[in-house]
Design an enzyme around this catalytic site. Sequence first.
Site, short mmCIF file in Angstrom:
data_model
loop_
_atom_site.label_atom_id
_atom_site.label_comp_id
_atom_site.label_asym_id
_atom_site.label_seq_id
_atom_site.Cartn_x
_atom_site.Cartn_y
_atom_site.Cartn_z
N LYS A 1 4.21 1.23 -3.98
CA LYS A 1 3.72 0.38 -5.01
C LYS A 1 4.91 0.59 -6.38
O LYS A 1 5.07 -0.34 -6.87
CB LYS A 1 2.22 0.83 -5.41
CG LYS A 1 1.47 0.55 -4.36
CD LYS A 1 -0.08 0.71 -4.77
CE LYS A 1 -1.05 0.43 -3.37
NZ LYS A 1 -2.27 0.96 -3.73
N ASP B 1 -5.59 -2.81 -8.08
CA ASP B 1 -6.28 -1.84 -7.35
C ASP B 1 -7.43 -1.28 -8.51
O ASP B 1 -8.57 -1.03 -8.13
CB ASP B 1 -5.36 -0.55 -7.17
CG ASP B 1 -4.84 -0.81 -5.79
OD1 ASP B 1 -4.99 -1.73 -4.79
OD2 ASP B 1 -3.73 -0.10 -5.68
N ASN C 1 0.74 -4.02 -6.14
CA ASN C 1 0.15 -3.88 -4.87
C ASN C 1 0.19 -5.42 -4.35
O ASN C 1 -0.13 -5.58 -3.29
CB ASN C 1 -1.38 -3.27 -5.03
CG ASN C 1 -2.45 -4.06 -5.45
OD1 ASN C 1 -2.38 -4.84 -6.48
ND2 ASN C 1 -3.54 -3.99 -4.94
N THR D 1 0.94 -1.08 0.13
CA THR D 1 -0.15 -0.08 -0.03
C THR D 1 0.90 1.26 -0.06
O THR D 1 2.24 1.07 -0.13
CB THR D 1 -0.84 -0.06 1.30
OG1 THR D 1 -1.88 0.87 0.89
CG2 THR D 1 -0.44 -0.01 2.67
N GLY E 1 5.00 15.44 -14.25
CA GLY E 1 5.76 14.42 -14.89
C GLY E 1 4.96 13.12 -14.75
O GLY E 1 4.94 12.24 -15.75
N ARG E 2 4.37 12.47 -13.52
CA ARG E 2 3.78 11.47 -13.53
C ARG E 2 2.66 11.26 -14.08
O ARG E 2 2.26 10.31 -14.77
CB ARG E 2 3.73 11.20 -11.84
CG ARG E 2 3.04 9.81 -11.51
CD ARG E 2 3.12 9.52 -9.92
NE ARG E 2 1.97 10.54 -9.14
CZ ARG E 2 2.12 10.62 -7.96
NH1 ARG E 2 2.81 9.74 -7.19
NH2 ARG E 2 1.21 11.53 -7.26
N GLU F 1 1.16 -8.41 -17.18
CA GLU F 1 1.38 -7.57 -17.96
C GLU F 1 0.89 -6.24 -17.64
O GLU F 1 1.39 -5.13 -17.88
CB GLU F 1 0.50 -8.02 -19.29
CG GLU F 1 0.52 -6.94 -20.44
CD GLU F 1 -0.26 -7.69 -21.56
OE1 GLU F 1 -0.55 -6.72 -22.56
OE2 GLU F 1 -0.52 -9.06 -21.66
N GLY G 1 -5.18 11.94 -9.06
CA GLY G 1 -4.37 11.10 -8.39
C GLY G 1 -3.66 10.04 -9.40
O GLY G 1 -4.55 9.39 -10.12
#
Length: 268
Positions: free
Chosen positions: A74, A111, A95, A70, A163-164, A86, A135
């Site tokens: 991750k 998730d 996770n 969690t 960036g993420r 995959e 998120g």
Amino acid sequence: MIPAPTGATRLCVIVGDPIAQVRSPAGVTAAFAARGHDGILVPAQVSAADLGDFLSVATRLKNLDGIVVTIPHKFACYRACASATERAHFLGTVNLMRRRADGAWHGDMVDGLGFVGAARARGIDPRGMRALLVGAGGAGSAIALALVEAGVSDLAIHDSAIGRRDGLIGRLNGLGKAPVRIGSEDPAGFDFVANATPAGMKHGDPLPVDVARLAPSAYCGCVITKPEISPFIAAARKAGCVTGTGTDMYQQHQGIMVDFLLGRDGRE
């Protein structure tokens, strides 16, 4: 009744920081017993700085069969896996981790399956919906992929980590399944609104979206399990929205988690 642990009991650990909010130890342990497996799931609070040391020790524990992962580990735990499914490779996050025959770790990320499953349990099919996701972390990435695979017509992603966020948008657009774009805190015009951030776990946290602009017809889902009714979900219910909580999400994927940890998912 769950049998008392003995020296022969097989161990799984759920690792995170914080960890007090997790709901899975009792449910997964009970599911192990229901399937005739002598095993338990126990929580371990491990900081990001100590994760490498934890994984080094975990790999050496001969009665440790699996790890549930969690926040905030991750992405780092994916890098510790020798193999993965995959979808975990696509997302670069896991996770779940289970011990391979050679002692190394095999990972998966479920998730997103739990989140979409919680919506469907409320009678909400994301297909054709315009979705807003707040998120782009581990859980958010998995939810984004699950929504695209569920057939949303449009997905907007909002995250302060630019960036993420942009990297995830680029990978998802590469699938050619649905247009994915940059979102904002404004949920107006969306049929499906997902909070995949920790906003609401601490008193005084800001809401993830401008709830005054939620349409009463929108479905609102949240990953937070403590408090069980997050401030976002409480506000969405006040607006008249159908909602799904983090506990609903967990209940939808508990069986998938147990299958994976026991090696009964048919995937390697």
